[in-house]
Structure formats: C-alpha cells, structure tokens
Write an enzyme that holds these catalytic residues in place. Sequence first.
Site, PDB file in Angstrom:
ATOM      1  N   ASP A   1       0.811  -1.217   0.000  1.00  0.00           N
ATOM      2  CA  ASP A   1       0.000   0.000   0.000  1.00  0.00           C
ATOM      3  C   ASP A   1       0.842   1.263   0.000  1.00  0.00           C
ATOM      4  O   ASP A   1       0.331   2.359  -0.233  1.00  0.00           O
ATOM      5  CB  ASP A   1      -0.853   0.026   1.276  1.00  0.00           C
ATOM      6  CG  ASP A   1      -2.179  -0.668   1.092  1.00  0.00           C
ATOM      7  OD1 ASP A   1      -2.680  -0.678  -0.040  1.00  0.00           O
ATOM      8  OD2 ASP A   1      -2.710  -1.181   2.086  1.00  0.00           O
TER       9      ASP A   1
HETATM   10  C1  BGC Z   1       0.212   1.191   6.239  1.00  0.00           C
HETATM   11  C2  BGC Z   1      -0.082  -0.043   5.447  1.00  0.00           C
HETATM   12  C3  BGC Z   1      -1.559  -0.209   5.306  1.00  0.00           C
HETATM   13  C4  BGC Z   1      -2.205   1.058   4.788  1.00  0.00           C
HETATM   14  C5  BGC Z   1      -3.695   0.911   4.795  1.00  0.00           C
HETATM   15  C6  BGC Z   1      -0.476   2.383   5.627  1.00  0.00           C
HETATM   16  O1  BGC Z   1      -0.254   3.506   6.415  1.00  0.00           O
HETATM   17  O2  BGC Z   1       1.613   1.402   6.300  1.00  0.00           O
HETATM   18  O3  BGC Z   1       0.477  -1.171   6.075  1.00  0.00           O
HETATM   19  O4  BGC Z   1      -1.825  -1.241   4.415  1.00  0.00           O
HETATM   20  O5  BGC Z   1      -1.852   2.154   5.560  1.00  0.00           O
HETATM   21  O6  BGC Z   1      -4.356   1.975   4.269  1.00  0.00           O
HETATM   22  C1  NOJ Z   2      -1.677  -3.827   5.444  1.00  0.00           C
HETATM   23  C2  NOJ Z   2      -2.863  -3.865   4.546  1.00  0.00           C
HETATM   24  O1  NOJ Z   2      -3.977  -4.298   5.254  1.00  0.00           O
HETATM   25  C3  NOJ Z   2      -2.613  -4.768   3.363  1.00  0.00           C
HETATM   26  O2  NOJ Z   2      -3.704  -4.715   2.494  1.00  0.00           O
HETATM   27  C4  NOJ Z   2      -1.347  -4.398   2.657  1.00  0.00           C
HETATM   28  O3  NOJ Z   2      -1.122  -5.348   1.642  1.00  0.00           O
HETATM   29  C5  NOJ Z   2      -0.179  -4.359   3.608  1.00  0.00           C
HETATM   30  N1  NOJ Z   2      -0.474  -3.518   4.724  1.00  0.00           N
HETATM   31  C6  NOJ Z   2       1.118  -3.905   2.945  1.00  0.00           C
HETATM   32  O4  NOJ Z   2       1.099  -2.545   2.687  1.00  0.00           O
END
Ligand code: BGC
Ligand code: NOJ
Length: 810
Positions: free
Chosen positions: A483
Amino acid sequence: MKYGSFDDDRREYVIHTPYTPLPWINYLGNKDFFSLISNTGGGYSFYRDAKLRRITRYRYNNAPGDSGGRLYYINDGGNLWSPAFLPLKTPLDSYCCRHGMGYTLFESRKNGLSASLLCFVPLDEPCEINRLTLINQTDLPKTVRLTACVEWCLWNAVDDANNFQRNYSTGELEQEDSVIYHKTEYRERRNHYAYYAVNCDTTGYDTDRDTFLGRFNGYDAPDSVMHVCSADRVSHGWAPIAAHHISLTLQPGEVRSLVYVLGYAELDKEDKWQQLNVINKSPAKALLERFNTSEKTDEALKRLNAYWNGLLERFTVISGDEKLNRMVNIWNPYQCMVTFNLSRSASYFESGTGRGMGFRDSCQDILGFVHLVPERARQRILDIAAIQLSDGSAWHQYQPLTKQGNADVGGGFNDDPLWLVASVYAYIAETGDASILEEPVPFDTVPGTEASLFEHLRRSVQYTLSHLGPHGLPLIGRADWNDCLNLNCFSEEPGESFQTTANYESGIAESVFIAAMFVLYAGRYAKICDRYGDPEEAAVIREAVETMKAKVLEHGWDGEWFLRAYDAFGAKVGSNECEEGKIYIEPQGFCVLAGIGIDGKHAQKALASVRVHLAGEFGISLLWPCYSVYHKELGEVSSYPPGYKENGGIFCHNNPWISIAEAVTGNAWDAYEAYRRICPAYLEEMSDTHRTEPYVYSQMIAGQEAPTPGEAKNSWLTGTAAWTFTSISQYILGIRPSYDGLQIDPCIPSDMKGFKVTRKFRGVTYNITVDNSAAVEKGVKAITVNGNDINGNILPLGDDKVCDVKVVMG
Ligand code: BGC
Ligand code: NOJ
C-alpha cells in the site's frame, strides 16, 4: 523473559501477570457479536460492524494504556480490588488470565476471597456473558459489595468521538429489574438497543458516568465504589453507563456465581415500542432467560468448546516440535478465524473506525480459513465479488454492516481483482464445489447487474491484461499489495492520503509483483476454465501467462534478483542501480512461488539474494537498504523511519511467501527457518523484546535498521495468519488441496524424521503418516492409501470415509 505459558491441553495461553509489555488480548465471538478483551479485562464490544454498531466505548491511545471493557469492583470489608486487576490495580495475592478459544478466564484471589471471571460470547447469541464466581476461602463470613459497570458508546464510533455538542444531549436509558437498557437514538431512526443485566436483585444502580465516578476521578477510583453509594436514577444525556451494585454475604467456604450479560437486540420497526417511549424488551428478556443460571452458561460454554474442537480437528499435526504443533493445531487457525471475521477492522491497533473489510485482505484471509468453515468462506467470496466493478476493478474496502463499497478509499489498487481468483481457487480446491462459479453476483452491489462469479473472474484477469505498461508489465495504479508504494501520488502536503491522492497519473508505473500474481492466478483461472467449460479461454490465458513470464524475465530481472517496479518516469524501483531500496522482498517471494525463473537460475539467485540482503535474526525485511529520506516519487514507503513498517520493517505477511518459494525450490531448511523466525510461539522467551502476544502473529517486527529491532507491533489482524498457515500446512508439511484431491509434497529439514497429520477434506478423514527415515528434504518415494499403493502424490478421491495414508520420503 516470559509473561505466561502455553497450556496446549486446554488450548489456552496462560498469562501470569497483568504487567505484560502491552495489553495481550483475545477475541470473543465468531459471527455477529464481537468483543475484544485484554488480559486486564479491557476492550469493547460491537455488533457486526466496529464503526457503525459500537456497543461499549473504548479510548484508543489513552494513558494509562488499557481501559474500558468489563469493570468489576469488589469491596470486601474495605479491601477494594478487581478480579481482572483493572480498573482498581490493587496488587492481588494471585492472578492469572487464560485466553482460550473464544473465551477468557480470569482467576484471582485477595484476602481469602477468590474470584473467577469467565467471559465469552455464546454461539449464535448477540451477547457477551461474564460469569463471576466468588469463593470465601476463610473461616469467617464475608460481606462483599460488588459493582459491575460498562460505559456505552453512542453506536457510531466516529460520531461518538467527534460530535460532543450533540452527543451530550442524546443519551437515553431505561432501567427495569436488574437490567439497564441503552436506547440512545432509538426514538427516531434506530431500531436496536443494548443492555447490561445481572441475574439477581441489586442494591443500587448508576447510569451516569460522571455521577458514578465523581468529579476528577477515573475508573480506578469511582465515588460510588469508594464511598459505597449509588444514584439509583435513570439519567439523560452526557455519558450513559450501566452499573449494578450488589451486596452479598458469603459464609466460610461458600461459592456464589453471578451471571452478567451484555446484550444487543434488534426489532422490526412496528415492534419497537412496548408503550409510548418504552422500548419493547421482549428479545432482551428472552435472551436473559436463556442465561439466567450458572448451569445454563456452562452449557453454552460447552457448546462453544465443542464447536472449536470440531474446527480444529480439521487439520492437526503431531511432530517432534512442540511449538510447531501448538501453532498449527491451535493458534494459527484461531488467528485465521479472527482475521476472517474482522479483516483489518478492529484490534488494539486498528480503531474499528478506519477500515472495514478489505478486498485484498479478506480474499487472502480465506486462504487460511477455507478449510475451517467452507460455507462461510463461500458467502464471503460472493460478498467480496459484489463490490467488483464491471470493468473488473474493485472497491478496496466495504463496511460489513452495509456491504457497500467504501467511497472514501475508492478503488484503483491494481492487485485487488487478482486476489479474487486466489480465493475462489482455494475454495474450489478445498471443497470441490464448482457450483460457486455459477452464482449470480452483481457489480458494485447494483441489483440487476448480476453475472456469474465465473464472469467476475474473467473480468479480474482481463483487468490486468487491459492495464499493461510500456514494458508489458501490469500498471500499478494507486498501489499493489504494498500500500505504501505510491508511484502515482507525489504528495507534498501533510495530511494528504498517499494512497488516494491521485495527483500524478503517469499511466506508466508498472508492478513486477502484479505480474507475478498474474502468472500464478491467471494460471489458476485457466485451470478453472479448462475444468468448468471454456478450454478456448484457457488457451488464450495460458498464452498471456507465458508472455507475462517472459516479460518478467526480460524487464523484471535485475541481475541478482527480481525488480520491484518501474516508477512514473520509467525508472527502476528495487534495483541494484538504486541508492536505497535496492531489493524488495515481494517480487522475490511471489515470482518464485508463481514458478517464474524456476528452470533457469533466476529463482535460486533471487532467494540467495534474499538470504544475503534481507534475512536477519528476527525475520526477513521488506526491503534493503531502508530509505533514509523521503522520496515523493515512491510515496509512503519512504515516509516511515528506517526499519519500520513498509520501509524495511519485517513485514511478516510476506515472509511466508519466501518460505513457500524456498519450499518450491526444495530448500527445506531455509523454508523452515523463514517460518520459525517470525513464528510467535518460538519468540515467547524474548517477550521483552517482541512485546506483542506470543500466541499470534503481528503485522510488523522492527527490522535490523530500526532502533528497536525485534519489537513487534500491530498484532492479530494481518494476512500473516493466512499465509503462514498456507506455507506450513501446504508447502512445508506439504498437505495441499488440489482439484483432484489432497496432494502430498512435504519439504522438511532432513533431520525431521517424519510427522503425522490428520486432515479432514471433502468429507474424508485422512490419517497421514510421513516417514522421513531417509533423511531427505523433499521427494515422495511411495504412498499407500488403506494399504494400496497409489501412483503419483495426489490421494485419489474414493468412497472410504477414513483413509490411512503412509508416505515414504526419499
Ligand atoms: C500502512 C499499510 C496499510 C495502509 C492501509 C499504511 O499507512 O503502512 O500497512 O496497508 O496504511 O491503508
Ligand atoms: C496492510 C494492509 O492491510 C494490506 O492490504 C497491505 O497489503 C499491507 N499492509 C502492505 O502494505
């Protein structure tokens, strides 16, 4: 340093002190009514949706650290204490908290009075039961004043924490017998209320928080408890609570059990009222009738235990490694249930108000859950598919209550559609039930737009094919699995979302990771086409898969490892040419497990590079070297301090991809090592460093470059649960569901002499014994099923309901 111990026979983690490094929590409830409960009784409850139907209030990021939940106060002749330690914090003569499968039990003692507080959500009932049993262990009678309290949340947890000018005037309650009903907003548009009850007469009650506590006090010193008083009136507005006060005299040796019930009721609009402004209490009364004795709660607990026995029987292993056994047999599937239920919505790190059910997350959660309750996985797949749009793209999230796509986040995460294929394949391989492909499912939840699930899969695959970039690799969109790799968002404004601010639509940023996903999942889609009716489509897709493989090797290979992406300028991401972020974990794991470069040297080389550059004492980091400065062309990944989260933290979710990739290429030792490094049961002894619960995975462990390497954060709601279950059960132990039956393909360290697995699969119980006296790492020499030799390593589907399977490795 440990704070507790595993009790595998009872399937519990037993916490010996309230002073754990962080609250160590458990989840109660499997379907509609859920509660979070910490080892000091903190937490909150909600019905279906942690944002829209919050029942009790919780204050996140509060000081002191944990609060809310079930507040019990014992006043034993002036000795004040709480059976779960909080809220009173009185040092106890003994304390233990047992987190089990869907229940938590506190056992504590002070001055010869012992208390046991059992908390659980019964199967299929919208309530949490708290059964408090007191035993007078002294030779003298004891007179005890007992207070129990919950603080109501005004339903929508976001409004509840925002709109105080309104909230302070809306709170409404009723009280009758020993039940306090919370009915805020019931007079107008809501047709649900909550209640808190106890199964005996009370000597007083409170419904207003500020009166209960008194000015300047917290829950650790309420006036009504310290001064033994109660307001005994129904209050209006402000902060509604429900507190019951009871006086008890316990003779020497006497045992008394009280059953407290926190319930939720929903009514048809016509049946809402009993009389003008008096709520219809019949559903609450009917439920309370079902739990008004200790014996009845015992029965409900037995049913819950039996339910979990049945679920956990579906896959069990006996190996020489006790930690492996307890993770595979108990805690990993348990966490898979929780992630299936809650996606990434409500934990002690997820506020319950941010994300609902994630498209990508929930599809992956199914991989670890489908063998437990396939019928629920089926329904979930259909719910998720309904938020796909007609062009094959998808809403990124939906709210569990409304099942509508979440417009705040929108779509455009180009990996999403392919995860749908992953979950459908897993479902069919587990169950053999291809009828799911014919289910009509709408697009964007719009009635009248229904197409078969099969058609949804087709559009998923087509979406990738119609969104390719200059190198023939898939366009990344807002982000893929990572993400934080936001190649089309050049954010310079604080507060802007890295993911949804689309201010640099390059139209060319590409993802090698999605390419690998395509190879794996379009390949599986082609198998589905072959089987269920469209061989021509299968052939076309297979060709596209071959083309994609070639493109990855041509444009996605960096020399020693797979590249991560091309950015908005066509520059490489995750290349040796980069100054920082030279290598990323995701494409190494996923390209190899998808079978890219397996025949040549690419796969082995990529994994060797992972071992050299990414693997460390606490697990495998997401990237190396971490970004030391912000790169706006890369996005959020470089916003985190080095070693945390996506910026080179050990993002546990993708460690099992490496495990699987190692197993696929036959490196058993590395596969097992990658499994063990992040596995909580193996980290129990270093709880001081690790800090989160030693019975469940956390999303992230700080990486080598962080100031606090080995420190975990964000426990419970992570795709790590499903993926580690997949890696250990299907690739290391090698018991893998396939269309034609269970495939047996273990990849275990050569010093592992063998193991036994019992696997329930499509109505058959397989008792599998794997013999590795040959001390190899991979390879099956012979298999017999009920004494008969079989060809190949797929157990044929026959009529026997029990199959004794002997596997000889060699
Ligand atoms: C986090 C990710 C997460 C995302 C969700 C980010 O701030 O680092 O792990 O998947 O937010 O929107
Ligand atoms: C957490 C999110 O829930 C997931 O969808 C994503 O793939 C990972 N973070 C990595 O960014």
